[in-house]
Design a protein around this motif. Structure first.
Motif, PDB file in Angstrom:
ATOM      1  N   UNK A  21       4.976   8.098  63.188  1.00 38.76           N
ATOM      2  CA  UNK A  21       3.666   7.401  62.500  1.00 38.76           C
ATOM      3  C   UNK A  21       3.070   7.556  61.354  1.00 38.76           C
ATOM      4  N   UNK A  22       2.479   6.057  60.902  1.00 36.17           N
ATOM      5  CA  UNK A  22       1.548   6.007  59.850  1.00 36.17           C
ATOM      6  C   UNK A  22       1.735   4.917  58.212  1.00 36.17           C
ATOM      7  N   UNK A  23       0.995   5.176  57.630  1.00 36.96           N
ATOM      8  CA  UNK A  23       0.377   4.340  56.922  1.00 36.96           C
ATOM      9  C   UNK A  23       1.075   4.869  55.277  1.00 36.96           C
ATOM     10  N   UNK A  24       0.902   3.251  54.437  1.00 39.38           N
ATOM     11  CA  UNK A  24       0.833   3.990  53.572  1.00 39.38           C
ATOM     12  C   UNK A  24      -0.417   5.320  52.651  1.00 39.38           C
ATOM     13  N   UNK A  25      -0.732   5.560  51.434  1.00 34.38           N
ATOM     14  CA  UNK A  25      -1.088   6.293  50.495  1.00 34.38           C
ATOM     15  C   UNK A  25      -1.669   5.314  48.912  1.00 34.38           C
ATOM     16  N   UNK A  26      -2.654   4.200  49.311  1.00 34.54           N
ATOM     17  CA  UNK A  26      -2.137   3.499  47.734  1.00 34.54           C
ATOM     18  C   UNK A  26      -0.573   3.075  47.667  1.00 34.54           C
ATOM     19  N   UNK A  27       0.021   2.782  46.666  1.00 30.51           N
ATOM     20  CA  UNK A  27       1.987   2.244  47.103  1.00 30.51           C
ATOM     21  C   UNK A  27       2.860   3.867  47.167  1.00 30.51           C
ATOM     22  N   UNK A  28       1.979   4.920  47.486  1.00 30.80           N
ATOM     23  CA  UNK A  28       2.641   5.763  48.353  1.00 30.80           C
ATOM     24  C   UNK A  28       3.468   5.803  49.831  1.00 30.80           C
ATOM     25  N   UNK A  29       4.302   5.546  50.122  1.00 32.33           N
ATOM     26  CA  UNK A  29       4.817   4.915  51.321  1.00 32.33           C
ATOM     27  C   UNK A  29       4.470   6.134  52.144  1.00 32.33           C
ATOM     28  N   UNK A  30       3.897   6.125  53.858  1.00 34.91           N
ATOM     29  CA  UNK A  30       3.662   6.841  54.813  1.00 34.91           C
ATOM     30  C   UNK A  30       3.063   8.103  54.353  1.00 34.91           C
ATOM     31  N   UNK A  31       2.681   8.198  53.358  1.00 37.34           N
ATOM     32  CA  UNK A  31       1.671   9.422  52.686  1.00 37.34           C
ATOM     33  C   UNK A  31       0.825   9.949  54.457  1.00 37.34           C
ATOM     34  N   UNK A  32       0.377   9.209  54.711  1.00 34.15           N
ATOM     35  CA  UNK A  32      -1.262   9.618  56.054  1.00 34.15           C
ATOM     36  C   UNK A  32      -0.287   9.281  57.422  1.00 34.15           C
ATOM     37  N   UNK A  33      -0.263  10.680  57.999  1.00 31.86           N
ATOM     38  CA  UNK A  33      -0.048   9.860  59.122  1.00 31.86           C
ATOM     39  C   UNK A  33       0.591  11.051  60.638  1.00 31.86           C
ATOM     40  N   UNK A  34       1.300  10.888  61.573  1.00 26.58           N
ATOM     41  CA  UNK A  34       1.301  12.074  62.246  1.00 26.58           C
ATOM     42  C   UNK A  34       2.609  11.915  63.631  1.00 26.58           C
ATOM     43  N   UNK A  35       2.923  12.670  63.314  1.00 22.20           N
ATOM     44  CA  UNK A  35       4.250  12.773  64.789  1.00 22.20           C
ATOM     45  C   UNK A  35       3.527  12.425  66.277  1.00 22.20           C
ATOM     46  N   UNK A  36       3.657  11.522  66.082  1.00 23.75           N
ATOM     47  CA  UNK A  36       3.311  11.085  68.206  1.00 23.75           C
ATOM     48  C   UNK A  36       4.326   9.764  68.810  1.00 23.75           C
ATOM     49  N   UNK A  37       4.726  10.295  69.602  1.00 20.09           N
ATOM     50  CA  UNK A  37       5.896   9.243  70.699  1.00 20.09           C
ATOM     51  C   UNK A  37       5.549   8.569  71.018  1.00 20.09           C
ATOM     52  N   UNK A  38       6.128   7.751  71.929  1.00 17.17           N
ATOM     53  CA  UNK A  38       5.601   6.261  72.099  1.00 17.17           C
ATOM     54  C   UNK A  38       5.788   6.609  73.455  1.00 17.17           C
ATOM     55  N   UNK A  39       5.648   6.222  74.725  1.00 19.04           N
ATOM     56  CA  UNK A  39       6.347   6.144  75.803  1.00 19.04           C
ATOM     57  C   UNK A  39       7.205   5.503  76.372  1.00 19.04           C
ATOM     58  N   UNK A  40       7.565   4.696  75.757  1.00 18.94           N
ATOM     59  CA  UNK A  40       8.983   4.046  75.989  1.00 18.94           C
ATOM     60  C   UNK A  40       9.113   2.870  74.967  1.00 18.94           C
ATOM     61  N   UNK A  41      10.043   2.716  74.075  1.00 23.75           N
ATOM     62  CA  UNK A  41      10.985   1.244  73.145  1.00 23.75           C
ATOM     63  C   UNK A  41      11.589   0.506  73.548  1.00 23.75           C
TER      64      UNK A  41
END
Ligand code: GLY
Length: 355
Positions: free
Chosen positions: A138-158
């Motif tokens: 999971x995560x977000x971009x930092x400026x144009x840098x892709x997915x630099x901020x985030x963490x591993x976290x599982x959903x309950x289901x997909x």
């Protein structure tokens, strides 16, 4: 279709998935439900989804603007504020209904709000179905840098409902096909063979390709959830691909690329590098280039673009000790990771793409 059991959660398919979701809601009784959408999924997916939802708890719909440029910490701050204003507590549940931006960012916002509330992913794009929604990134971009901020976290289901694919453009379908091709080249040549006949959803069995793609991803992620080793193979095409995607995001005179369009270029250039360093067969390289260019067209990358693209490589998340680590192939299904590549060879691979 058989559900796929992942690390403490399951991925369900089509009509079965709504039954499982309603069973989950009945059992867990969330205090409030927050459904995260963008304007497209609000209009095109939410009306179908809400009819299938069986719950008595309050439902709040939160809409954000669509697009990668909104996948940032400012949007997260506004989402955390909205959750606070709407009285979200730790027994609230977030449902992320959308593409990769919604599932990545919704998962991040949920996992960090009050140290974590539970979330369910309902991907509505092919890209998010076969990649982003499962695996716990999971995560977000930092400026144009892709997915630099985030963490591993599982959903309950997909929940995968391929009917949502009728709501997206052909360009977005192709974007998801790039990730399917990646699974074919790195893990299952049968998937590559099926991808080769793709030119629209009509001439392939998309449900079975989605199921196989998620199974492959799941097999890899279960072995290495935090990407210390083998999970890196899922980044084939992404080292140069992410740098090219970021470069297009930051350049005023360049049109933004979809993730898949950028990864497609990354797969051609990284297969070229593989042919030079690991003798990847030349005729298969040509076939890959031919198929990918016929699907995605050729993006103009000028020689003046090379230096800024190479500069962006230094932010790749796989880097260690200042070295850029590539994922390469010695043949189809034969993957090597943590491979170092000279700048000259990177330039040669970009020349090969343009040739
Ligand atoms: N998108 C690659 C991964 O989830 O590891």
């Amino acid at each position: 279709m058989q559900p796929i059991l992942s690390d403490g959660y399951s991925i369900y398919f089509n009509s079965d998935s709504y039954i499982k979701m309603n069973e989950y809601l009945l059992e867990h009784k969330p205090t409030k439900l927050f459904i995260l959408v963008d304007q497209n999924t609000h209009e095109l997916c939410y009306p179908k989804f809400i009819q299938l939802l069986e719950i008595t708890a309050t439902i709040e719909v939160i809409e954000i603007e669509a697009g990668e440029k909104h996948k940032n910490i400012e949007t997260c701050i506004s989402l955390w504020n909205i959750l606070t204003e709407l009285g979200a507590d730790r027994k609230s549940l977030m449902i992320n209904l959308g593409g990769g931006v919604i599932t990545d960012m919704g998962g991040f916002v949920a996992s960090t709000f009050k140290r974590g509330i539970k979330f369910i992913n309902i991907p509505t794009t092919l890209l998010s179905m076969v990649d982003a929604s499962a695996g716990g990134k999971t995560g977000v971009d930092l400026g144009v840098l892709k997915n630099q901020i985030g963490l591993f976290s599982n959903p309950e289901m997909v929940l995968i409902d391929s009917k949502y694919l009728t709501t997206i453009s052909e360009r977005e379908i192709r974007s998801g096909m790039a990730e399917i091709i990646k699974y074919g080249l790195t893990y299952d040549v049968k998937v590559w063979d099926e991808s080769k006949v793709f030119n629209s959803l009509e001439n392939i069995d998309i449900d079975s390709l989605i199921h196989r793609s998620i199974s492959i991803k799941n097999e890899v992620v279960i072995k290495d959830p935090k990407e210390n080793g083998v999970r890196k193979i899922l980044n084939f095409g992404h080292t140069l691909g992410h740098a090219i995607e970021s470069y297009h995001l930051e350049s005023k005179d360049k049109e933004n690329l979809t993730h898949g369009e950028a990864i497609a270029i990354g797969m051609i250039t990284e297969t070229y590098i593989s042919s030079k360093l690991y003798n990847f067969p030349k005729e298969i390289l040509e076939e890959i280039k031919g198929k990918i260019v016929s699907l995605f067209g050729k993006v103009q990358i000028e020689q003046t673009d090379y230096a800024p693209i190479i500069d962006l490589l230094k932010h790749d998340k796989k880097n260690t000790n200042g070295n850029v680590n590539f994922v390469l192939l010695s043949n189809l299904e034969k993957v090597k990771f943590d491979c170092q590549v000279s700048e000259d060879l990177i330039i040669e691979s970009l020349d090969y793409y343009q040739s």
